[in-house]
Design a protein around this motif. Structure first.
Motif, PDB file in Angstrom:
ATOM      1  N   PHE A 225      29.138  -0.077  61.358  1.00  0.00           N
ATOM      2  CA  PHE A 225      30.207  -0.752  62.100  1.00  0.00           C
ATOM      3  C   PHE A 225      29.865  -0.815  63.586  1.00  0.00           C
ATOM      4  CE2 PHE A 225      34.037  -0.608  64.677  1.00  0.00           C
ATOM      5  CZ  PHE A 225      34.827  -1.607  64.133  1.00  0.00           C
ATOM      6  N   VAL A 226      29.454   0.297  64.160  1.00  0.00           N
ATOM      7  CA  VAL A 226      29.142   0.338  65.593  1.00  0.00           C
ATOM      8  C   VAL A 226      27.924  -0.518  65.898  1.00  0.00           C
ATOM      9  CG1 VAL A 226      28.391   1.836  67.486  1.00  0.00           C
ATOM     10  CG2 VAL A 226      30.240   2.570  65.955  1.00  0.00           C
ATOM     11  N   ALA A 227      26.910  -0.432  65.067  1.00  0.00           N
ATOM     12  CA  ALA A 227      25.680  -1.195  65.316  1.00  0.00           C
ATOM     13  C   ALA A 227      25.953  -2.693  65.350  1.00  0.00           C
ATOM     14  CB  ALA A 227      24.650  -0.863  64.233  1.00  0.00           C
ATOM     15  N   GLN A 228      26.854  -3.171  64.501  1.00  0.00           N
ATOM     16  CA  GLN A 228      27.133  -4.601  64.437  1.00  0.00           C
ATOM     17  C   GLN A 228      27.968  -5.093  65.623  1.00  0.00           C
ATOM     18  OE1 GLN A 228      28.641  -6.049  60.685  1.00  0.00           O
ATOM     19  NE2 GLN A 228      27.395  -4.617  59.495  1.00  0.00           N
ATOM     20  N   ARG A 229      28.600  -4.162  66.341  1.00  0.00           N
ATOM     21  CA  ARG A 229      29.513  -4.582  67.412  1.00  0.00           C
ATOM     22  C   ARG A 229      29.058  -4.183  68.806  1.00  0.00           C
ATOM     23  NH1 ARG A 229      31.337  -4.077  62.752  1.00  0.00           N
ATOM     24  NH2 ARG A 229      32.967  -5.468  61.931  1.00  0.00           N
ATOM     25  N   GLN A 230      27.939  -3.536  68.904  1.00  0.00           N
ATOM     26  CA  GLN A 230      27.458  -3.082  70.204  1.00  0.00           C
ATOM     27  C   GLN A 230      27.202  -4.236  71.159  1.00  0.00           C
ATOM     28  OE1 GLN A 230      27.356  -0.303  71.598  1.00  0.00           O
ATOM     29  NE2 GLN A 230      26.712   1.389  70.285  1.00  0.00           N
ATOM     30  N   ALA A 231      26.515  -5.278  70.680  1.00  0.00           N
ATOM     31  CA  ALA A 231      26.126  -6.378  71.572  1.00  0.00           C
ATOM     32  C   ALA A 231      27.360  -7.091  72.124  1.00  0.00           C
ATOM     33  CB  ALA A 231      25.231  -7.359  70.827  1.00  0.00           C
ATOM     34  N   ALA A 232      28.328  -7.405  71.241  1.00  0.00           N
ATOM     35  CA  ALA A 232      29.529  -8.091  71.699  1.00  0.00           C
ATOM     36  C   ALA A 232      30.323  -7.229  72.672  1.00  0.00           C
ATOM     37  CB  ALA A 232      30.396  -8.475  70.505  1.00  0.00           C
ATOM     38  N   ALA A 233      30.358  -5.938  72.414  1.00  0.00           N
ATOM     39  CA  ALA A 233      31.093  -5.033  73.304  1.00  0.00           C
ATOM     40  C   ALA A 233      30.446  -4.967  74.680  1.00  0.00           C
ATOM     41  CB  ALA A 233      31.169  -3.636  72.683  1.00  0.00           C
ATOM     42  N   GLN A 234      29.126  -4.959  74.733  1.00  0.00           N
ATOM     43  CA  GLN A 234      28.428  -4.890  76.023  1.00  0.00           C
ATOM     44  C   GLN A 234      28.707  -6.123  76.874  1.00  0.00           C
ATOM     45  OE1 GLN A 234      24.333  -4.143  75.019  1.00  0.00           O
ATOM     46  NE2 GLN A 234      24.705  -1.999  74.496  1.00  0.00           N
ATOM     47  N   ASP A 235      28.905  -7.263  76.231  1.00  0.00           N
ATOM     48  CA  ASP A 235      29.251  -8.470  76.984  1.00  0.00           C
ATOM     49  C   ASP A 235      30.576  -8.314  77.711  1.00  0.00           C
ATOM     50  OD1 ASP A 235      26.949  -9.681  76.142  1.00  0.00           O
ATOM     51  OD2 ASP A 235      27.904 -10.768  74.478  1.00  0.00           O
ATOM     52  N   GLU A 236      31.444  -7.415  77.234  1.00  0.00           N
ATOM     53  CA  GLU A 236      32.739  -7.149  77.875  1.00  0.00           C
ATOM     54  C   GLU A 236      32.700  -5.860  78.687  1.00  0.00           C
ATOM     55  OE1 GLU A 236      35.804  -7.202  74.949  1.00  0.00           O
ATOM     56  OE2 GLU A 236      35.323  -9.213  74.231  1.00  0.00           O
ATOM     57  N   ASP A 237      31.505  -5.403  79.026  1.00  0.00           N
ATOM     58  CA  ASP A 237      31.317  -4.177  79.809  1.00  0.00           C
ATOM     59  C   ASP A 237      31.888  -2.955  79.101  1.00  0.00           C
ATOM     60  OD1 ASP A 237      30.024  -5.441  81.941  1.00  0.00           O
ATOM     61  OD2 ASP A 237      31.922  -6.031  82.833  1.00  0.00           O
ATOM     62  N   VAL A 238      31.763  -2.932  77.797  1.00  0.00           N
ATOM     63  CA  VAL A 238      32.231  -1.796  77.007  1.00  0.00           C
ATOM     64  C   VAL A 238      31.068  -1.267  76.173  1.00  0.00           C
ATOM     65  CG1 VAL A 238      33.816  -1.008  75.204  1.00  0.00           C
ATOM     66  CG2 VAL A 238      34.584  -2.681  76.895  1.00  0.00           C
ATOM     67  N   ALA A 239      30.861   0.023  76.226  1.00  0.00           N
ATOM     68  CA  ALA A 239      29.859   0.670  75.384  1.00  0.00           C
ATOM     69  C   ALA A 239      30.578   1.456  74.297  1.00  0.00           C
ATOM     70  CB  ALA A 239      28.982   1.608  76.211  1.00  0.00           C
ATOM     71  N   ILE A 240      30.089   1.343  73.044  1.00  0.00           N
ATOM     72  CA  ILE A 240      30.686   2.066  71.921  1.00  0.00           C
ATOM     73  C   ILE A 240      29.770   3.226  71.550  1.00  0.00           C
ATOM     74  CG2 ILE A 240      31.601   1.888  69.587  1.00  0.00           C
ATOM     75  CD1 ILE A 240      31.846  -1.112  69.981  1.00  0.00           C
ATOM     76  N   ARG A 241      30.369   4.424  71.482  1.00  0.00           N
ATOM     77  CA  ARG A 241      29.555   5.606  71.156  1.00  0.00           C
ATOM     78  C   ARG A 241      30.194   6.383  70.017  1.00  0.00           C
ATOM     79  NH1 ARG A 241      28.864  11.133  72.289  1.00  0.00           N
ATOM     80  NH2 ARG A 241      30.916  11.306  73.307  1.00  0.00           N
TER      81      ARG A 241
END
Length: 418
Positions: free
Chosen positions: A252-268
């Motif tokens: 789940f996290v791997a699939q959403r990391q790129a989109a989140a980074q575009d919004e200045d959000v990092a998922i950990r």
């Protein structure tokens, strides 16, 4: 020579529950004003604009009239009146000056909203008459606002009741496609805020007419049902499957990391993840966590990190999404509950999908909890069973009506106490 007339001590006190605030940088002027009028009015004094504003920040509800000298160091009387005009508009404002200046008189009215403009030395009878009229003016404004609040309170109650009636109807209609929709609505209402909701609603409702309200409420209810269907029925897999909790979260996290980074959000992901499995509708669980991430991302106003953690307690899995920023304030919490709050504007741009999240969590047999403060927040936490619960024919419990509609009585009481 003092600009003040000799004090009089035998005047009858009037309107003792409201005070007159006199502002002047000359200690003698403060003393004489208080001595002159204290037998008729409750007088308090301040030696500067800043001191007056500091006093008003705590005691504004006790003040009916502010009398201020114009010429003071740093800030003038007109500047004080201008600030009072915007912060405490019901307080009557009287400007005093020892100089005859037409331009100043005009400025005091245009910028400070002066009730009267008087020259020193004061005429005692004129000042008393002016103060009495100013207090009456203040009382009229307070009474007007009280009546307006009562009128808006009734309108507010009708609008909220109509919204909740619509949500109750929608929850009943969705029972054929989702489980536990009424329990989800009850949980949603129980976690929604009260005071902040009312303050924002009253401002909005006062600017609308009944036709606009009715039309908008119908549109919003259609949007709410469409949103719920989009977030629940559409992504549902339709069957339960066994998921490895660590593998599913990592994917789940791997699939959403790129989109989140575009919004200045990092998922950990917070390690270690429990080596556990659960059987559930993978499509709905995925959409549920997506909504949680979206809501937390929308709350941050600068680059941030969202931490996803998981734990196993008894026969349930808990998954939390926590933002690495300050605690949620009352406005942000209220903004999460757009489906139940009839508003046009929000402090931050949120949609109505949190109700969908509640519906999904309860459909899966679990719960959703908002965590506004540290150490568990700011964020949201879901709890779902490791094995799907048995689906019963859900009959509406009459007590759920009481639970939902009791909140209306609480809001009304809060409004009357405000």
């Amino acid at each position: 020579m003092s600009p003040w007339p000799n004090p009089a001590f035998n005047l009858k006190r009037t309107m003792p529950d409201k005070k007159i605030l006199y502002v002047d940088d000359e200690p003698q002027a403060l003393k004489y004003f208080a001595r002159l009028f204290e037998d008729r009015f409750d007088v308090v004094t301040a030696e500067s604009v800043d001191a007056a504003l500091e006093y008003l920040s705590v005691h504004a509800d006790q003040i009916s009239v502010v009398v201020t000298d114009q010429r003071m160091p740093e800030k003038s009387g007109v500047q004080l009146m201008e600030q009072i005009r915007f912060q405490y508009p019901n307080i009557a404002r009287i400007l005093l000056t020892a100089y005859s200046e037409l331009e100043l008189a005009i400025q005091s009215v245009n910028e400070g909203g002066a009730f009267r403009y008087l020259k020193k030395p004061l005429d005692e009878d004129e000042m008393i008459g002016t103060l009495l009229r100013a207090q009456e003016y203040h009382a009229v404004l307070d009474e007007r606002d009280r009546l307006l609040r009562e009128k808006l309170s009734v309108l507010h109650r009708l609008v909220v009741m109509d919204r909740i009636r619509g949500l109750a109807t929608a929850a009943t209609a969705l029972e054929g496609r989702l489980n536990n929709t009424w329990q989800a609505l009850v949980a949603y209402m129980q976690q929604s805020p009260v005071k902040q909701r009312i303050a924002m609603q009253m401002e909005e409702i006062s600017s609308l007419n009944m036709i606009a309200i009715a039309r908008r409420e119908a549109e919003m209810m259609v949007r709410t049902v469409e949103r719920i269907l989009h977030d629940t029925v559409a992504p549902a897999a339709g069957v339960n499957s066994k998921l490895s909790l660590p593998a599913w979260l990592q994917d789940f996290v791997a699939q959403r990391q790129a989109a989140a980074q575009d919004e200045d959000v990092a998922i950990r992901l917070v390690e270690p993840l429990p080596a556990a499995s659960l059987t559930t509708d993978a499509g709905l669980l995925t959409r549920l966590l997506e909504i949680l991430l979206r809501r937390i991302s929308d709350m941050q106003d600068q680059p941030t990190q969202i931490e996803i953690a998981a734990s196993v307690q008894d026969d349930a899995v808990q998954i939390s999404a926590k933002g690495c920023f300050g605690d949620l304030d009352s406005g942000q919490i209220a903004s999460l509950f757009a489906a139940a709050i009839p508003l046009q504007k929000w402090p931050i741009g949120l949609d109505m999908d949190l109700l969908s999240a509640f519906m999904i969590a309860h459909h899966l047999g679990g719960t959703l909890t908002i965590e506004p403060t540290a150490p568990n927040g700011p964020g949201l936490r879901i709890c779902v069973p490791r094995t799907p619960p048995a689906v019963h024919n859900n009959e509406i419990d009459p007590s759920w009506f009481d639970t939902v509609y009791d909140s209306l009585e609480q809001w009304e009481n809060e409004m009357l106490d405000a």
